[in-house]
Structures are given as C-alpha cells and as structure tokens.
Design a protein around this motif. Structure first.
Motif, PDB file in Angstrom:
ATOM      1  N   GLY A  80      24.108  35.730  -4.084  1.00 14.35           N
ATOM      2  CA  GLY A  80      25.230  35.409  -2.919  1.00 14.35           C
ATOM      3  C   GLY A  80      26.937  35.721  -3.621  1.00 14.35           C
ATOM      4  O   GLY A  80      27.629  35.896  -3.102  1.00 14.35           O
ATOM      5  N   ASN A  81      27.054  35.198  -4.877  1.00 12.99           N
ATOM      6  CA  ASN A  81      28.155  35.471  -5.576  1.00 12.99           C
ATOM      7  C   ASN A  81      27.479  36.439  -6.793  1.00 12.99           C
ATOM      8  O   ASN A  81      27.069  36.048  -7.705  1.00 12.99           O
ATOM      9  N   GLU A 101      32.303  42.997  -7.792  1.00 10.73           N
ATOM     10  CA  GLU A 101      31.948  41.494  -7.728  1.00 10.73           C
ATOM     11  C   GLU A 101      32.188  40.873  -6.401  1.00 10.73           C
ATOM     12  O   GLU A 101      33.092  41.536  -5.193  1.00 10.73           O
ATOM     13  N   TRP A 102      31.367  40.115  -5.809  1.00 12.65           N
ATOM     14  CA  TRP A 102      31.442  39.598  -4.384  1.00 12.65           C
ATOM     15  C   TRP A 102      30.942  38.305  -4.079  1.00 12.65           C
ATOM     16  O   TRP A 102      30.348  37.822  -5.096  1.00 12.65           O
ATOM     17  N   GLY A 103      31.085  37.516  -3.255  1.00 18.01           N
ATOM     18  CA  GLY A 103      30.856  36.103  -3.087  1.00 18.01           C
ATOM     19  C   GLY A 103      31.240  35.650  -1.746  1.00 18.01           C
ATOM     20  O   GLY A 103      31.895  36.260  -1.006  1.00 18.01           O
ATOM     21  N   SER A 104      31.285  34.380  -1.661  1.00 23.42           N
ATOM     22  CA  SER A 104      31.620  33.536  -0.533  1.00 23.42           C
ATOM     23  C   SER A 104      32.260  31.972  -0.925  1.00 23.42           C
ATOM     24  O   SER A 104      32.111  31.552  -2.037  1.00 23.42           O
ATOM     25  N   VAL A 119      38.897  31.165  -6.511  1.00 20.88           N
ATOM     26  CA  VAL A 119      37.528  31.658  -6.725  1.00 20.88           C
ATOM     27  C   VAL A 119      37.318  32.221  -8.321  1.00 20.88           C
ATOM     28  O   VAL A 119      38.361  32.863  -8.645  1.00 20.88           O
ATOM     29  N   THR A 120      36.426  31.741  -9.003  1.00 25.54           N
ATOM     30  CA  THR A 120      36.082  32.030 -10.300  1.00 25.54           C
ATOM     31  C   THR A 120      35.149  33.325 -10.294  1.00 25.54           C
ATOM     32  O   THR A 120      34.044  33.194  -9.707  1.00 25.54           O
ATOM     33  N   LEU A 130      41.510  44.827 -10.597  1.00 23.51           N
ATOM     34  CA  LEU A 130      42.553  45.812  -9.965  1.00 23.51           C
ATOM     35  C   LEU A 130      42.762  45.387  -8.432  1.00 23.51           C
ATOM     36  O   LEU A 130      43.889  45.732  -7.998  1.00 23.51           O
ATOM     37  N   TRP A 131      41.884  44.912  -7.697  1.00 25.76           N
ATOM     38  CA  TRP A 131      41.862  44.870  -6.320  1.00 25.76           C
ATOM     39  C   TRP A 131      40.773  43.751  -6.031  1.00 25.76           C
ATOM     40  O   TRP A 131      39.480  43.535  -6.293  1.00 25.76           O
ATOM     41  N   THR A 132      41.409  43.112  -4.760  1.00 23.23           N
ATOM     42  CA  THR A 132      40.426  42.158  -4.044  1.00 23.23           C
ATOM     43  C   THR A 132      40.824  41.943  -2.629  1.00 23.23           C
ATOM     44  O   THR A 132      41.747  42.369  -2.177  1.00 23.23           O
ATOM     45  N   MET A 133      39.789  41.483  -1.830  1.00 23.01           N
ATOM     46  CA  MET A 133      40.150  41.223  -0.556  1.00 23.01           C
ATOM     47  C   MET A 133      39.171  40.012   0.096  1.00 23.01           C
ATOM     48  O   MET A 133      38.465  39.678  -0.693  1.00 23.01           O
ATOM     49  N   ALA A 134      39.696  39.589   1.243  1.00 16.75           N
ATOM     50  CA  ALA A 134      38.861  38.508   1.666  1.00 16.75           C
ATOM     51  C   ALA A 134      38.844  38.612   3.308  1.00 16.75           C
ATOM     52  O   ALA A 134      39.610  39.096   3.825  1.00 16.75           O
ATOM     53  N   ALA A 135      37.345  37.925   3.838  1.00 18.94           N
ATOM     54  CA  ALA A 135      37.324  38.055   5.286  1.00 18.94           C
ATOM     55  C   ALA A 135      36.985  36.620   5.737  1.00 18.94           C
ATOM     56  O   ALA A 135      36.140  36.218   5.110  1.00 18.94           O
ATOM     57  N   LEU A 136      37.598  36.269   6.659  1.00 17.85           N
ATOM     58  CA  LEU A 136      36.965  35.014   7.108  1.00 17.85           C
ATOM     59  C   LEU A 136      35.719  34.901   7.884  1.00 17.85           C
ATOM     60  O   LEU A 136      35.503  35.875   8.481  1.00 17.85           O
ATOM     61  N   SER A 137      35.058  33.633   7.741  1.00 18.53           N
ATOM     62  CA  SER A 137      33.824  33.350   8.519  1.00 18.53           C
ATOM     63  C   SER A 137      34.289  32.604   9.563  1.00 18.53           C
ATOM     64  O   SER A 137      34.813  31.474   9.536  1.00 18.53           O
ATOM     65  N   ASN A 138      34.008  32.921  11.135  1.00  9.81           N
ATOM     66  CA  ASN A 138      34.424  32.389  11.928  1.00  9.81           C
ATOM     67  C   ASN A 138      33.369  31.665  13.056  1.00  9.81           C
ATOM     68  O   ASN A 138      33.695  31.715  14.265  1.00  9.81           O
ATOM     69  N   SER A 139      32.383  31.335  12.395  1.00  7.26           N
ATOM     70  CA  SER A 139      31.440  30.926  13.566  1.00  7.26           C
ATOM     71  C   SER A 139      31.611  29.866  14.279  1.00  7.26           C
ATOM     72  O   SER A 139      31.157  29.359  15.229  1.00  7.26           O
ATOM     73  N   THR A 140      32.449  28.807  13.941  1.00  2.00           N
ATOM     74  CA  THR A 140      32.702  27.774  14.647  1.00  2.00           C
ATOM     75  C   THR A 140      34.228  27.522  14.973  1.00  2.00           C
ATOM     76  O   THR A 140      34.637  26.583  15.842  1.00  2.00           O
TER      77      THR A 140
END
Length: 186
Positions: A80-81, A101-104, A119-120, A130-140
């Motif tokens: 997951g991570n 790398e990826w995770g939540s 986030v470690t 060099l780069w990172t991004m994030a996306a929301l989890s909107n289930s509720t």
C-alpha cells in the motif's frame, strides 16, 4: 593425423552428400572439390556450421548474463505504501536508479481543514525527491471540490501536504477520508 580447420559460417541447406559415383579423395592441393577432397567436404561444412553456432551461443550466453545482472537492479515493494527502483541511463546524471513511491494517508476521522500532514517515504531517496502529488479520497465528503490537498514541501525522506478549505466549504461538512500520494526521485 590432420584435422579440418573450421570457419564460423552458416549456409542453410548446404551439406554435400557424397554421391555413389564420386571418387573418394581426401585432402590434397589438387583435390577435385575446393582443395579438400569430396570425402572431406561434408565434414568441413558441418564443422563450419558447428563453429558458427557455437560462436552465436557464446554471444547469447553473454547477453543473457548481462540481462540477468540488469534485472537484479529492479527492486521494489508492492505494498500500500511501496516503491519501485528502476535503473536509468540519465542523459545528465549517468547511471542512476529512478525511484517511484506511492502510498496513502488516512487519519482517523478524516482530514482536518487547513492542516498539514507529513508523509515519510517508504524508501529515502538517495539523492533527491524531484516531484510529488496528492489526490483526495472523497468517499464520505458531502461536497467534493471544496477541500484541496497541496504539496507544501518535499525532501529526500518526507513530504509535507496541506489540506486547504476553499470558498464555500463548511466546517460542518463531512471530512474527506484522506489522500493518496506519489513521489518520484532518484
């Protein structure tokens, strides 16, 4: 005892068949068939073909060893991570391992508004993230699009993200569950 000297050459469908009418003649300068004699011609052709195939096999074995060595440089953890190291011949840096790398991040109770989250990375980047991004989890979440997640900073070992409330988002709305992230470096 004399031996035939092989030359690595492959000619398909060409091995001389000694005919019933052929005079048996061995190697000699004045032999009737290319100076080696009809009786030795098929042996010479097979020796040449064998030498050719052996030469190609040696090249293939060396290539396989290079590929096997290259494959050992692909390392990762598919969790997951997780992360994946990919060998790259970078045009500016030379031989490096690109790392994806990826995770939540799912804090209990969801994301707070206007809050930073650290986030470690699963694997510290040896040189740089060099780069990172994030996306929301909107289930509720009731009204999606009212909360955003920004990248605040990134280092070789951590990334800092911030949830921001934008116009119209109410504190009483259900929070976003968390966010997913991805980072790339070397």
């Amino acid at each position: 005892m004399a031996t035939l000297v092989d030359t690595p050459i492959y000619i398909a469908n060409e091995v001389y068949e000694i005919q019933a009418t052929d005079p048996v003649e061995g190697a000699a300068i004045d032999a009737g068939f290319d100076g080696i004699g009809i009786a030795n011609q098929p042996h010479q052709q097979l020796a040449n073909r064998t030498s050719f195939l052996k030469q190609r096999q040696d090249i293939n074995i060396a290539s396989i060893e290079v590929l096997q060595s290259f494959m050992t440089r692909f390392v990762g953890s598919i969790d997951g991570n997780g992360y994946l190291k990919i060998p790259v011949a970078d045009i500016n840096r030379g031989a490096v391992s690109a790392i994806v790398e990826w995770g939540s991040q799912f804090p209990g109770g969801g994301l707070d508004l206007n809050t930073t989250y650290q986030v470690t990375w699963p694997l510290a980047f040896p040189n740089s993230c060099l780069w990172t991004m994030a996306a929301l989890s909107n289930s509720t979440a009731v009204n999606t699009g009212k909360v955003i997640i920004d990248v605040v900073s990134l280092t070789r070992t951590v990334g800092v993200f911030r949830s921001d409330r934008i116009g119209g988002a109410l504190v009483t709305q259900k929070p976003n569950d968390g966010f997913y992230w991805m980072a790339i470096g070397f």
